[in-house]
Scaffold this motif. Sequence first.
Motif, PDB file in Angstrom:
ATOM      1  N   GLN A  99      29.190 -54.753 -64.292  1.00  0.00           N
ATOM      2  CA  GLN A  99      28.263 -55.950 -64.563  1.00  0.00           C
ATOM      3  C   GLN A  99      29.142 -56.770 -64.601  1.00  0.00           C
ATOM      4  O   GLN A  99      28.670 -57.629 -63.712  1.00  0.00           O
ATOM      5  CB  GLN A  99      28.358 -55.867 -66.363  1.00  0.00           C
ATOM      6  N   LEU A 100      30.245 -57.317 -64.559  1.00  0.00           N
ATOM      7  CA  LEU A 100      31.632 -58.290 -64.133  1.00  0.00           C
ATOM      8  C   LEU A 100      31.275 -58.803 -63.212  1.00  0.00           C
ATOM      9  O   LEU A 100      31.446 -59.960 -62.727  1.00  0.00           O
ATOM     10  CB  LEU A 100      32.377 -58.486 -65.315  1.00  0.00           C
ATOM     11  N   GLN A 101      31.640 -58.111 -62.331  1.00  0.00           N
ATOM     12  CA  GLN A 101      31.215 -57.647 -60.358  1.00  0.00           C
ATOM     13  C   GLN A 101      30.272 -58.173 -60.358  1.00  0.00           C
ATOM     14  O   GLN A 101      30.182 -58.847 -59.316  1.00  0.00           O
ATOM     15  CB  GLN A 101      32.011 -56.511 -60.148  1.00  0.00           C
ATOM     16  N   VAL A 102      28.913 -57.809 -60.679  1.00  0.00           N
ATOM     17  CA  VAL A 102      27.380 -57.914 -59.786  1.00  0.00           C
ATOM     18  C   VAL A 102      27.462 -59.397 -60.895  1.00  0.00           C
ATOM     19  O   VAL A 102      26.729 -60.700 -59.945  1.00  0.00           O
ATOM     20  CB  VAL A 102      26.661 -57.304 -60.601  1.00  0.00           C
ATOM     21  N   LEU A 103      27.803 -59.401 -61.749  1.00  0.00           N
ATOM     22  CA  LEU A 103      27.733 -61.382 -62.403  1.00  0.00           C
ATOM     23  C   LEU A 103      28.582 -62.106 -61.761  1.00  0.00           C
ATOM     24  O   LEU A 103      27.896 -63.023 -61.239  1.00  0.00           O
ATOM     25  CB  LEU A 103      28.090 -61.188 -63.750  1.00  0.00           C
ATOM     26  N   PHE A 104      29.554 -62.076 -61.138  1.00  0.00           N
ATOM     27  CA  PHE A 104      30.205 -62.920 -60.702  1.00  0.00           C
ATOM     28  C   PHE A 104      30.420 -62.902 -59.375  1.00  0.00           C
ATOM     29  O   PHE A 104      30.990 -63.911 -58.393  1.00  0.00           O
ATOM     30  CB  PHE A 104      31.937 -62.629 -61.774  1.00  0.00           C
ATOM     31  N   LEU A 105      30.287 -61.642 -58.607  1.00  0.00           N
ATOM     32  CA  LEU A 105      30.785 -62.495 -57.142  1.00  0.00           C
ATOM     33  C   LEU A 105      28.954 -62.181 -56.876  1.00  0.00           C
ATOM     34  O   LEU A 105      28.980 -62.102 -55.276  1.00  0.00           O
ATOM     35  CB  LEU A 105      30.916 -60.300 -56.859  1.00  0.00           C
ATOM     36  N   HIS A 106      27.988 -61.943 -57.189  1.00  0.00           N
ATOM     37  CA  HIS A 106      26.989 -61.728 -56.738  1.00  0.00           C
ATOM     38  C   HIS A 106      25.885 -62.800 -57.186  1.00  0.00           C
ATOM     39  O   HIS A 106      25.208 -63.625 -56.890  1.00  0.00           O
ATOM     40  CB  HIS A 106      26.207 -60.475 -56.724  1.00  0.00           C
ATOM     41  N   VAL A 107      25.625 -62.854 -58.257  1.00  0.00           N
ATOM     42  CA  VAL A 107      24.784 -63.492 -59.211  1.00  0.00           C
ATOM     43  C   VAL A 107      24.667 -65.540 -59.320  1.00  0.00           C
ATOM     44  O   VAL A 107      24.492 -65.462 -59.196  1.00  0.00           O
ATOM     45  CB  VAL A 107      24.688 -63.486 -60.201  1.00  0.00           C
ATOM     46  N   LEU A 108      25.931 -64.960 -59.769  1.00  0.00           N
ATOM     47  CA  LEU A 108      26.677 -66.161 -60.337  1.00  0.00           C
ATOM     48  C   LEU A 108      26.937 -67.221 -58.741  1.00  0.00           C
ATOM     49  O   LEU A 108      26.309 -68.932 -58.710  1.00  0.00           O
ATOM     50  CB  LEU A 108      27.976 -66.967 -60.259  1.00  0.00           C
ATOM     51  N   PRO A 109      27.436 -67.253 -57.213  1.00  0.00           N
ATOM     52  CA  PRO A 109      27.367 -67.718 -55.754  1.00  0.00           C
ATOM     53  C   PRO A 109      26.554 -68.207 -55.598  1.00  0.00           C
ATOM     54  O   PRO A 109      25.731 -69.149 -55.162  1.00  0.00           O
ATOM     55  CB  PRO A 109      28.127 -66.902 -55.229  1.00  0.00           C
ATOM     56  N   ASN A 110      25.025 -67.134 -55.541  1.00  0.00           N
ATOM     57  CA  ASN A 110      23.873 -67.398 -55.100  1.00  0.00           C
ATOM     58  C   ASN A 110      23.199 -68.615 -56.445  1.00  0.00           C
ATOM     59  O   ASN A 110      21.920 -70.054 -55.960  1.00  0.00           O
ATOM     60  CB  ASN A 110      22.887 -66.123 -54.954  1.00  0.00           C
ATOM     61  N   ALA A 111      23.240 -68.540 -57.798  1.00  0.00           N
ATOM     62  CA  ALA A 111      22.693 -69.383 -58.326  1.00  0.00           C
ATOM     63  C   ALA A 111      22.909 -70.766 -58.866  1.00  0.00           C
ATOM     64  O   ALA A 111      22.903 -71.764 -59.154  1.00  0.00           O
ATOM     65  CB  ALA A 111      22.316 -68.795 -60.321  1.00  0.00           C
ATOM     66  N   MET A 112      24.641 -71.040 -58.105  1.00  0.00           N
ATOM     67  CA  MET A 112      25.173 -72.078 -58.478  1.00  0.00           C
ATOM     68  C   MET A 112      24.835 -72.870 -57.079  1.00  0.00           C
ATOM     69  O   MET A 112      24.519 -74.360 -57.615  1.00  0.00           O
ATOM     70  CB  MET A 112      27.511 -71.910 -57.887  1.00  0.00           C
ATOM     71  N   ARG A 113      23.838 -72.382 -56.130  1.00  0.00           N
ATOM     72  CA  ARG A 113      23.425 -73.965 -55.682  1.00  0.00           C
ATOM     73  C   ARG A 113      22.726 -74.423 -56.234  1.00  0.00           C
ATOM     74  O   ARG A 113      22.464 -75.906 -55.480  1.00  0.00           O
ATOM     75  CB  ARG A 113      23.032 -72.785 -54.143  1.00  0.00           C
TER      76      ARG A 113
END
Length: 271
Positions: A177-191
């Motif tokens: 869960q943490l890998q998906v959250l910080f490696l995939h979700v967060l970078p795309n949400a930050m834009r």
Amino acid sequence: MRSRNRAGRVRLVLALLVMTVVAGWAIAPAVFTRRDPFAVDPDATFAPPGAAHWLGTDNLGRDLYARVVYGTASSVPAALLAVTVALLVGGLLGLLAGYLRGTVDTVVTRGIDLLMSIPAFLLAMSLITTLGFGTVNVALAVGIVSIASVARLMRAEVLRIGSRPYITAARVSGRGQLQVLFLHVLPNAMRPVAALTALEFAAAVLGISALSFLGLGAQPPSPEWGALIAAGRGSVSTQWWLSIAPGVVIAVVVIAVNVLSEYLQAEEAGI
């Protein structure tokens, strides 16, 4: 279309130039002026803008340009602190609410609604009353006020991204869960959050200056921008430069940041 694009590029270059100068003022003010912002000169009190004093002097003969430049070292870091608080706390809350959903989402959403139901300036003043006066406390109060807007946008972006196929593929591939959250979700949400962060910085500059104007932030003889405007408010009709000069600086910085935010939004939209 070409002329509009050219105008947009010119605005962007000017905005970057303004922010570069402001960053230079904040980091190395002595490079931009040799005058001491606290040096008193009784023979030069209330001198109007001119060759000797570019922005004039105040009631003690202190050079206003030097005070504006050195005041940047107080105003800009305070705004950055406010934005950092909003981004870290609001971003984390929105990230967890959008990804975990359920009870966490409900609690965070209710908290966001509660914060946004209170007028921002009133909430900031209430927090300062609790925390105490001073630049740092003012920055913390402005940052706390901005948490709700950052959390709301982050939550919306995480909900949107969470349904994308690549997120599902990452989960199915066995990533935690943490890998998906910080490696995939967060970078795309930050834009899109980056564009909001620029706007929050501009709002923080205005908020901190307004609170300092009321005497809740930096105290004399600090040359913080809002305090400089407050110092000259009693003689606007005669010594207009005392308030106008720092006020124009604040306005130019806010406009430059808004231009940068528009550019980031356009990049995100692919315009």
